[in-house]
Design a protein around this motif. Structure first.
Motif, PDB file in Angstrom:
ATOM      1  N   ALA A  81       0.834  -1.204   0.000  1.00  0.00           N
ATOM      2  CA  ALA A  81       0.000   0.000   0.000  1.00  0.00           C
ATOM      3  C   ALA A  81       0.869   1.254   0.000  1.00  0.00           C
ATOM      4  CB  ALA A  81      -0.941  -0.010   1.203  1.00  0.00           C
ATOM      5  N   TYR A  82       1.926   1.241   0.782  1.00  0.00           N
ATOM      6  CA  TYR A  82       2.873   2.369   0.746  1.00  0.00           C
ATOM      7  C   TYR A  82       3.481   2.515  -0.650  1.00  0.00           C
ATOM      8  CZ  TYR A  82       3.049   2.878   5.891  1.00  0.00           C
ATOM      9  OH  TYR A  82       2.753   3.121   7.209  1.00  0.00           O
ATOM     10  N   ASP A  83       3.873   1.386  -1.246  1.00  0.00           N
ATOM     11  CA  ASP A  83       4.488   1.429  -2.575  1.00  0.00           C
ATOM     12  C   ASP A  83       3.548   2.012  -3.620  1.00  0.00           C
ATOM     13  OD1 ASP A  83       6.921   0.439  -1.804  1.00  0.00           O
ATOM     14  OD2 ASP A  83       6.508  -1.626  -2.378  1.00  0.00           O
ATOM     15  N   ALA A  84       2.245   1.845  -3.412  1.00  0.00           N
ATOM     16  CA  ALA A  84       1.277   2.323  -4.400  1.00  0.00           C
ATOM     17  C   ALA A  84       1.281   3.843  -4.533  1.00  0.00           C
ATOM     18  CB  ALA A  84      -0.126   1.826  -4.045  1.00  0.00           C
ATOM     19  N   PHE A  85       1.818   4.564  -3.540  1.00  0.00           N
ATOM     20  CA  PHE A  85       1.959   6.013  -3.693  1.00  0.00           C
ATOM     21  C   PHE A  85       2.906   6.358  -4.838  1.00  0.00           C
ATOM     22  CE2 PHE A  85       0.551   6.250   0.836  1.00  0.00           C
ATOM     23  CZ  PHE A  85      -0.465   7.177   0.674  1.00  0.00           C
ATOM     24  N   LYS A  86       3.732   5.412  -5.249  1.00  0.00           N
ATOM     25  CA  LYS A  86       4.684   5.656  -6.336  1.00  0.00           C
ATOM     26  C   LYS A  86       4.156   5.185  -7.684  1.00  0.00           C
ATOM     27  CE  LYS A  86       7.723   3.473  -3.856  1.00  0.00           C
ATOM     28  NZ  LYS A  86       8.938   2.805  -3.349  1.00  0.00           N
ATOM     29  N   SER A  87       2.877   4.850  -7.732  1.00  0.00           N
ATOM     30  CA  SER A  87       2.309   4.404  -9.004  1.00  0.00           C
ATOM     31  C   SER A  87       2.050   5.600  -9.906  1.00  0.00           C
ATOM     32  CB  SER A  87       0.994   3.646  -8.751  1.00  0.00           C
ATOM     33  OG  SER A  87       0.053   4.502  -8.128  1.00  0.00           O
TER      34      SER A  87
END
Length: 492
Positions: free
Chosen positions: A52-58
């Motif tokens: 979920a944190y990584d999805a901020f970099k999508s």
């Protein structure tokens, strides 16, 4: 066989590594993956939450060069000017000519719901293992992530409560609180209802989240306090903005020391960071957040340059000048380039730096402004907070900052002024103008380093009047086509 957890946009996919030639015939179909097979250990919850944190970099939340949130709030406002030698990236946002069909202006709508879906997958499945302190913290982080993404949506795709007298009762956003790929939610009946849900998630997160998660890459109690100060400021609940902002300041008092400030933007210091989205140099991450501003192409080729009016507001003793701006030629023309996201110390990978989502400096400014607007004003404390920040931006060992003495209107104007300088190029400016109910008014300068050039904004590019419908972005037509329950914003 060894199973590796990964998350796709709409499903959890178990990847099974082959250990012998016969294993290829022993793979379960994806339709048989389920929370029961994934959420079996606390470690797996951690993996999914990290997704979920990584999805901020999508694309294009904080990734990509078109409509990325790292630049959108400045392109739409008066901090930047389109460079005629650039690729004309996101020109429709700069021209305020976007339509519901212009998905390239920003994909924030889909990207934010991508983050939300990943947080909801965790929250929907909390009951699969015992509810330990570890799991309580997982729930707190997931709810804070969900609230943050919804807040970014509501300030972009709906009115801001302080923007106008009718804003709180105007149409809100679709607040999605569980994971369902087939869901077709309606928008909240009001902006006030959307803010109430965001705050409810943040308040619950505040109770459950750890103080010791660390600000680098994960949310913690201090960063949630800071986010609450931001949300309450936008809501216009200034007493609550003060309450939670002061708690945040007590827990993390450094605004980023003058000596560390340039290094902060080169990822060589974490001083003053409250929540940072990590961005690794490795090949499986390497998100080019800085490419929205410029690229390496026979020098620095910028899509947008610092508006000269803003550039002149940074003095030679202001540590933000070298941290944020580099004056250099592209071709034969010198420009003022934004270099906040250009590179990290010791790295050869261009445009890859961590994303500073929340800093203590913003919380100081939130609270200072709130003190000037609350029912029980405290201008003395407001000035003290402002001077604390200014001392670390203008002061040097040989020439310490002389504290300001502003009062009344001059003090609130000074807070606004410092907010513009401090948070420039951090996706704040347009939303601040919007929440204050002001107009965007661009300067008469061109894009060259000295303000020259024939490309100064004129006519329809010069001013976006207060209250114009384009302060609220259009719901993408693709989203409405998939979900007829969504209403389009007025004017589009």
């Amino acid at each position: 066989m060894k199973k590796i957890v990964n998350i796709s946009l709409l499903s959890l996919v178990t990847l099974i590594s082959l250990q012998c030639s016969d294993d290829r015939f022993d793979i379960l179909p994806n339709s048989q993956d389920s929370p029961e097979t994934i959420f079996t250990t606390e470690a797996n919850y951690r993996l999914v939450l990290d997704g979920a944190y990584d999805a901020f970099k999508s694309p294009t939340y904080y990734n990509g060069d078109t409509g990325s949130s790292i630049i959108l709030g400045d392109v739409l406002a008066d901090n930047l000017i389109l460079n005629p030698q650039g690729r004309q990236t996101n020109k429709k946002a700069y021209e305020w000519s976007y339509t519901p069909q212009d998905g390239a202006v920003t994909s924030l709508y889909s990207s934010a719901y991508y983050v939300i879906s990943r947080a909801n997958i965790v929250l929907d499945n909390l009951n699969k293992v015992p509810y330990t302190d570890f799991m309580k913290n997982v729930e707190g982080e997931a709810k804070a992530i969900r609230a943050i993404a919804h807040f970014d949506l509501v300030r972009a795709y709906a009115k801001i409560p302080t923007q106008s007298s009718d804003a709180s009762s105007s149409l809100g956003i679709a607040y999605v609180d569980h994971f369902d790929p087939n869901i077709k939610p309606s928008r909240d009946a009001s902006v006030a209802a959307s803010y109430d849900k965001i705050i409810a998630d943040l308040q619950d997160a505040l109770v459950k989240i750890n103080s010791t998660n660390g600000s680098i890459g994960r949310l913690n109690k201090t960063s949630v306090l800071g986010i609450l100060s931001r949300v309450y400021l936008y809501k216009g609940d200034y007493d609550k903005a003060i309450q939670y902002g002061e708690q945040c300041i007590t827990a993390s008092p450094s605004v980023g020391a003058n000596a560390n400030f340039v290094n902060l933007w080169r990822d060589a210091s974490d001083d003053g960071e409250l929540f940072t989205i990590l961005n690794s140099n490795s090949s499986n991450d390497n998100v080019n957040v800085g490419v929205a501003y410029n690229q390496n192409s026979s020098g620095i080729r910028s899509e947008y340059n610092v508006n000269y009016d803003l550039f002149t507001k940074y003095g030679s003793t202001d540590v933000r000048t070298p941290a944020y701006i580099l004056t250099a030629n592209f071709g034969s023309t010198p420009y003022n380039h934004v270099v906040k996201y250009r590179s990290r110390t010791g790295s050869t990978v261009a445009q890859v730096v961590d994303i500073k989502f929340l800093r203590s400096a913003e919380v100081y400014l939130n609270v200072a402004e709130a003190y000037m607007k609350s029912s029980s004003q405290n201008p003395v404390r407001a000035l003290q907070l402002l001077n604390t920040l200014r001392a670390q931006r203008y002061g040097t060992a040989t020439s310490p900052y002389v504290p300001g003495t502003e009062t009344g209107t001059a003090l609130i104007d000074a807070i606004y002024y410092e907010r513009r300088l401090e948070l420039a190029f951090e996706n704040d400016r347009f939303w601040t103008i919007k929440r204050l109910g002001q107009s965007v008014v661009r300067s008469d300068y061109g894009s060259a380093a000295n303000g020259g050039g024939s490309d100064a904004p004129t006519g329809a590019l010069k001013t976006l009047p207060a209250g114009n419908f384009r302060f609220v972005l259009p719901i993408p037509q693709d989203a409405i086509n998939l979900n007829p329950n969504l209403k389009q914003n007025p004017g589009y």
